[in-house]
Design a protein around this motif. Structure first.
Motif, PDB file in Angstrom:
ATOM      1  N   ALA A  99      -9.184  29.288 -21.206  1.00 20.52           N
ATOM      2  CA  ALA A  99      -9.170  29.992 -22.497  1.00 20.52           C
ATOM      3  C   ALA A  99      -8.120  29.428 -23.438  1.00 20.52           C
ATOM      4  O   ALA A  99      -8.314  29.410 -24.657  1.00 20.52           O
ATOM      5  N   GLN A 100      -7.002  28.965 -22.879  1.00 22.12           N
ATOM      6  CA  GLN A 100      -5.919  28.433 -23.712  1.00 22.12           C
ATOM      7  C   GLN A 100      -5.924  26.904 -23.776  1.00 22.12           C
ATOM      8  O   GLN A 100      -4.977  26.308 -24.275  1.00 22.12           O
ATOM      9  N   LYS A 101      -6.996  26.279 -23.270  1.00 21.63           N
ATOM     10  CA  LYS A 101      -7.122  24.820 -23.279  1.00 21.63           C
ATOM     11  C   LYS A 101      -5.941  24.150 -22.576  1.00 21.63           C
ATOM     12  O   LYS A 101      -5.375  23.171 -23.057  1.00 21.63           O
ATOM     13  N   VAL A 102      -5.595  24.688 -21.439  1.00 17.96           N
ATOM     14  CA  VAL A 102      -4.559  24.097 -20.584  1.00 17.96           C
ATOM     15  C   VAL A 102      -5.255  23.332 -19.469  1.00 17.96           C
ATOM     16  O   VAL A 102      -6.052  23.906 -18.721  1.00 17.96           O
ATOM     17  N   HIS A 103      -4.976  22.044 -19.352  1.00 16.05           N
ATOM     18  CA  HIS A 103      -5.645  21.201 -18.373  1.00 16.05           C
ATOM     19  C   HIS A 103      -4.940  21.186 -17.019  1.00 16.05           C
ATOM     20  O   HIS A 103      -5.587  21.106 -15.975  1.00 16.05           O
ATOM     21  N   GLY A 142      -8.391  28.496  -6.130  1.00 18.06           N
ATOM     22  CA  GLY A 142      -8.817  29.381  -7.207  1.00 18.06           C
ATOM     23  C   GLY A 142      -8.639  28.755  -8.576  1.00 18.06           C
ATOM     24  O   GLY A 142      -9.550  28.783  -9.420  1.00 18.06           O
ATOM     25  N   ILE A 143      -7.487  28.185  -8.827  1.00 14.51           N
ATOM     26  CA  ILE A 143      -7.210  27.562 -10.125  1.00 14.51           C
ATOM     27  C   ILE A 143      -8.198  26.445 -10.413  1.00 14.51           C
ATOM     28  O   ILE A 143      -8.787  26.359 -11.501  1.00 14.51           O
ATOM     29  N   GLN A 144      -8.419  25.579  -9.416  1.00 14.73           N
ATOM     30  CA  GLN A 144      -9.220  24.385  -9.650  1.00 14.73           C
ATOM     31  C   GLN A 144     -10.725  24.654  -9.647  1.00 14.73           C
ATOM     32  O   GLN A 144     -11.510  23.774  -9.991  1.00 14.73           O
ATOM     33  N   SER A 145     -11.123  25.878  -9.307  1.00 11.13           N
ATOM     34  CA  SER A 145     -12.544  26.216  -9.340  1.00 11.13           C
ATOM     35  C   SER A 145     -13.095  26.242 -10.750  1.00 11.13           C
ATOM     36  O   SER A 145     -14.313  26.276 -10.953  1.00 11.13           O
ATOM     37  N   THR A 193      -5.165  19.911  -3.912  1.00  7.87           N
ATOM     38  CA  THR A 193      -4.586  19.923  -5.250  1.00  7.87           C
ATOM     39  C   THR A 193      -4.792  18.585  -5.938  1.00  7.87           C
ATOM     40  O   THR A 193      -4.703  17.521  -5.321  1.00  7.87           O
ATOM     41  N   ARG A 194      -5.039  18.629  -7.237  1.00  3.68           N
ATOM     42  CA  ARG A 194      -5.307  17.425  -8.021  1.00  3.68           C
ATOM     43  C   ARG A 194      -4.035  16.785  -8.567  1.00  3.68           C
ATOM     44  O   ARG A 194      -4.063  15.629  -8.985  1.00  3.68           O
ATOM     45  N   PHE A 288     -10.076  12.921 -16.390  1.00  2.00           N
ATOM     46  CA  PHE A 288     -11.521  13.135 -16.467  1.00  2.00           C
ATOM     47  C   PHE A 288     -11.973  14.338 -15.650  1.00  2.00           C
ATOM     48  O   PHE A 288     -12.985  14.963 -15.976  1.00  2.00           O
ATOM     49  N   PHE A 289     -11.215  14.693 -14.590  1.00  2.00           N
ATOM     50  CA  PHE A 289     -11.521  15.937 -13.876  1.00  2.00           C
ATOM     51  C   PHE A 289     -11.301  17.130 -14.797  1.00  2.00           C
ATOM     52  O   PHE A 289     -12.140  18.031 -14.885  1.00  2.00           O
ATOM     53  N   THR A 290     -10.185  17.152 -15.483  1.00  2.00           N
ATOM     54  CA  THR A 290      -9.887  18.272 -16.381  1.00  2.00           C
ATOM     55  C   THR A 290     -10.615  18.146 -17.709  1.00  2.00           C
ATOM     56  O   THR A 290     -10.613  19.079 -18.510  1.00  2.00           O
ATOM     57  N   GLY A 291     -11.265  17.026 -17.944  1.00  2.00           N
ATOM     58  CA  GLY A 291     -11.983  16.814 -19.203  1.00  2.00           C
ATOM     59  C   GLY A 291     -13.144  17.753 -19.399  1.00  2.00           C
ATOM     60  O   GLY A 291     -13.659  17.892 -20.516  1.00  2.00           O
TER      61      GLY A 291
END
Length: 804
Positions: A99-103, A142-145, A193-194, A288-291
């Protein structure tokens, strides 16, 4: 070596473009390359809530964040022992990041609670690496889902705040592996974790950000980690050395200064360009994962729904420590006096980079009506930051005298537990203890509701009948505590750290903090319950301890090669959750070990009269130890005792089994390490610690005869050759004293955190290019007694830097 994923894209980059990706674009964003479709990632603090600061990303400092759900801190969550709920909270954190565009979300924190005075303990899970690792892995999943990257931190052995950016942690290899790396290993292997953040400190002589042993041999080699490695903010020392060791991204921006160092190193043959390409490849994989976030339309998360999950986690994390005469839960017919400033203004989170601007903040006094608890009035009783007030104490006693039960809200304030500073003692503020003792004289039916992020001493515990510890419960913590007090919720939290009777009992007390050059971990494996149980030291509350409003009975333990099973019954009158814990004790004494270690746990809900069969499997961690001769994990053949209980000190079931070993040579001689074999590791001498390390101890004190350099701190200016340096030191000391004197403790703490303990290189690394390393050279000339030469260089380099 595996083929790079983005080799074709990297070939299209110039050397300068590759180097530019290796450091931040500004304080919170990574660099972008528009011509190649590479965008900037936004990185934000977020162990227990998003702190995307409201001001621009080019603004450094601890600025206020955009409103976000403030969940319970990791120290609180660990008391829940609930992996499923942890993963759910992580998922909600991921949604808010989207929601806050945090990668990249900078958390969770995985450092061990080696010592209860570490100022950042509120941000870490536990003294036990198995429990910490399991909960962290759940958070990461949970975060990375949601396509956001978690960033577990601080890798590794960051266990004090004083001189954190320059201290050298001296620790033996076995303790490093078994205690300080195991939680990270679990987060990497199970959480996948990434990204991962290195710590500020040195580890056995080398900064972690430049440490090939942990970054290459262990992280990438043994664990198979394929994610990105990010420096802590300002934590880069030698950029080229960091790059070679395995650092992929230096944060924050330094206006291209280290980019130029990288280019020059490649051009001069100091750095192989293939290494740079590997680092770029790792970073591109994260980008690119967070893209995927770029493809998602901006949305607003459900504030109320997220608030409720925060409350659920707070409820499961509250620990009931004492309940004499069944004073809790409070019956509706009791007249209750509420005393304590924390009841009016809750202490619900820590201070520093993890400070969240909550979307909602429950207030204790406003929640009493819905709780069913009948309060007669409220009195503050004490001043929040420790100042004494006879008037407030008298008013509180007058109120207490007319009540059936006194709810006394006590705890540590925000300026006591904060990033950048370690606590001075394990005590509650004296004015709060004075109040408790005064109230006890007029009413002995006291229930203390405690708020703090770490263990405290409780010499006063005999004067209270009830003790409920909410830790730092986030924005819904106040309501959660009332729901436990009223009986709407049956407490199910259990301590993730041991509470000693007094600080002197802590095994690292004599070596904490490392005040000059080194921090020596002489206690080795023996931290927390591992020490107290092995050495036979009595504690106030053991690891894993917590009471309930019902009772549970354990029976019928069965063991096979794959794990254990047993029956767990609720024999009380209330439904509740129990945390069953499995510890393993090795019966052999050939290798020194803690008496027992946590190797499994399960939290389960059981109705009154119900019996459930519980299974806890063994895994690849259950029986292993690290052998320094083979440089690998081994299993010692022999008999093992499986211990199942409600805490580390409350073992209900025992059984033995034989385990085959790996036939590794015994790495120690008992005569060389008598204290470790006896488990009495609180007072280890130089010779025995050197035997354990296998090398001489490095110097622990500053060499006061030499000039100050990049990695010396401002605090060392007390020894500076130049008058200007010594004068600067005393000005800082005076300002700190004065601000504390007039009650501005947060500003005083900020001076210690951002100035006093800052190494000179940090002045350049933390200012986004406003101060160059060449300007730092001028400062060092000044403090080292070459005033005019240094002043000229500082002025000259400032003009050069300003003209860019």
């Amino acid at each position: 070596m595996a083929r790079m994923k983005y080799e074709e894209l990297i070939r299209k980059m110039t050397l300068e473009e590759k180097a530019s990706l290796m450091s931040g674009k500004d304080f919170w964003q990574s660099q972008n390359l528009e011509r190649l479709g590479i965008f900037s990632m936004f990185l934000a603090d977020g162990p227990h809530g998003i702190r995307r600061q409201a001001v621009g990303s080019d603004q450094m400092g601890l600025n206020a964040g955009i409103p976000a759900t403030c969940y319970p801190t990791e120290a609180t969550v660990a008391n829940s022992w609930n992996e499923d709920l942890g993963e759910r909270v992580g998922s909600y954190l991921g949604l808010e990041a989207v929601a806050q565009k945090v990668h990249v979300l900078l958390g969770p924190g995985l450092n061990m609670k080696r010592n209860p005075l570490c100022g950042r303990n509120f941000e870490y899970f536990s003294e036990d690496p198995y429990l910490a690792g399991k909960l962290a892995a759940a958070y990461v999943r949970g975060i990375q889902s949601h396509g956001v990257s978690a960033c577990v931190k601080h890798f590794c052995a960051k266990n004090q705040e004083e001189r954190a950016m320059s201290i050298d942690v001296v620790v033996d290899e076995r303790a490093l592996r078994e205690i300080y790396l195991t939680a990270f290993e679990i987060a990497v292997k199970e959480g996948r974790t990434r990204s991962l953040m290195t710590s500020y400190n040195k580890l056995n002589g080398t900064y972690t950000n430049e440490n090939k042993h942990i970054l290459q041999e262990i992280l990438r080699g043994e664990w198979g980690y394929e994610g990105a490695v990010i420096s802590d903010w300002g934590g880069s020392n030698d950029r080229v050395a960091g790059l070679e060791a395995g650092n992929d991204l230096e944060m924050p921006s330094n206006d291209g200064e280290t980019d130029r160092e990288i280019v020059l190193a490649v051009q001069n043959g100091v750095l192989d360009e293939s290494i740079l390409d590997r680092r770029v490849d790792n970073l591109l994989d994260l980008i690119f994962f967070t893209g995927k976030l770029e493809d998602k339309s901006r949305f607003n998360f459900d504030v109320e729904k997220h608030h409720r999950i925060s409350q659920k986690m707070a409820e499961e994390s509250i620990v009931l420590l004492k309940n004499e005469d069944a004073i809790l839960p409070i019956r509706y017919d009791k007249k209750v006096a509420v005393i304590g400033e924390f009841a009016k203004t809750a202490r619900y989170q820590g201070s520093g980079s993890s400070r969240v601007n909550p979307t909602i903040l429950d207030n204790t006094l406003e929640c009493f009506d819905e709780s069913g608890i009948r309060i007669i009035d409220y009195a503050p009783g004490y001043k929040r930051y420790g100042r004494k007030s006879g008037k407030l104490k008298r008013e509180a006693c007058e109120l207490a005298a007319g009540a059936d039960i006194v709810l006394l809200y006590l705890g540590l304030d925000e300026a006591t537990e904060t990033q950048g500073l370690d606590r001075e003692s394990m005590s509650l503020p004296a004015n709060q203890i004075d109040l408790l003792e005064a109230v006890y004289e007029v009413n002995s039916s006291i229930v203390v509701c405690l708020s703090s992020g770490s263990a405290i001493e409780m010499p006063w515990i005999g004067k209270v009948k009830g003790l409920l510890h909410g830790y730092l419960g986030g924005q819904a913590g106040a309501r959660a505590i009332l729901r436990v007090l009223s009986g709407d919720v049956n407490p199910s939290g259990k301590l993730a750290e041991t509470y000693p009777l007094k600080y002197e009992d802590v095994p690292s007390a004599g070596n904490f903090p490392g005040r000059e050059v080194t921090a020596e971990y002489r206690e080795s494996l023996f931290i927390g319950y591992r020490y107290y149980d092995t050495a036979g030291i009595a504690v106030l509350f053991p690891f894993g301890y917590g009471l309930s409003y019902t009772e549970f009975e354990y029976s019928d333990l069965r063991i096979n090669d794959n794990g254990i099973s047993f029956d767990l019954a609720n024999v009380g009158k209330a439904a509740g959750m129990e945390i069953a814990q499995m510890y393993i004790h090795c019966c052999s004494d050939a290798i020194f070990r803690p008496y027992k270690e946590l190797k499994g746990f399960k939290k389960v809900f059981i109705n009154p009269g119900e019996v459930k069969n519980i299974t806890i499997p063994f895994d690849d961690i259950s029986f292993r130890y690290f052998n320094t001769l083979t440089n690998g994990w081994e299993i010692e053949e022999g008999d093992y005792e499986i211990l199942v209980g409600a805490s580390s000190a409350d073992i209900r079931l025992k059984a033995s089994m034989h385990r085959k070993g790996t036939d590794a040579p015994v790495p120690y001689r008992k005569e060389d390490l008598p204290s470790y074999f006896e488990g009495k590791a609180a007072h280890i001498g130089d010779e025995e610690f050197e035997q354990l390390l296998g090398r001489p101890l490095p110097p622990s004190n500053w060499d006061r005869k030499r000039d100050l350099g990049y990695n010396d701190t401002i605090s060392q200016c007390r020894y500076a050759r130049g008058v200007a340096g010594r004068l600067t030191y005393w000005i800082i000391v005076f300002l700190h004293w004065y601000l504390k004197r007039i009650g501005r403790r947060n500003e005083a703490n900020l001076i210690m955190m951002s100035v006093y303990h800052m190494p000179f290189r940090g002045i350049a690394r933390m200012t986004g290019g406003s101060v160059s390393m060449a300007m730092v050279d001028g400062m060092l000339l000044i403090v080292n007694g070459r005033f005019f030469r240094g002043l000229f260089k500082l002025w000259k380099e400032w003009r050069t830097n300003s003209s860019k």
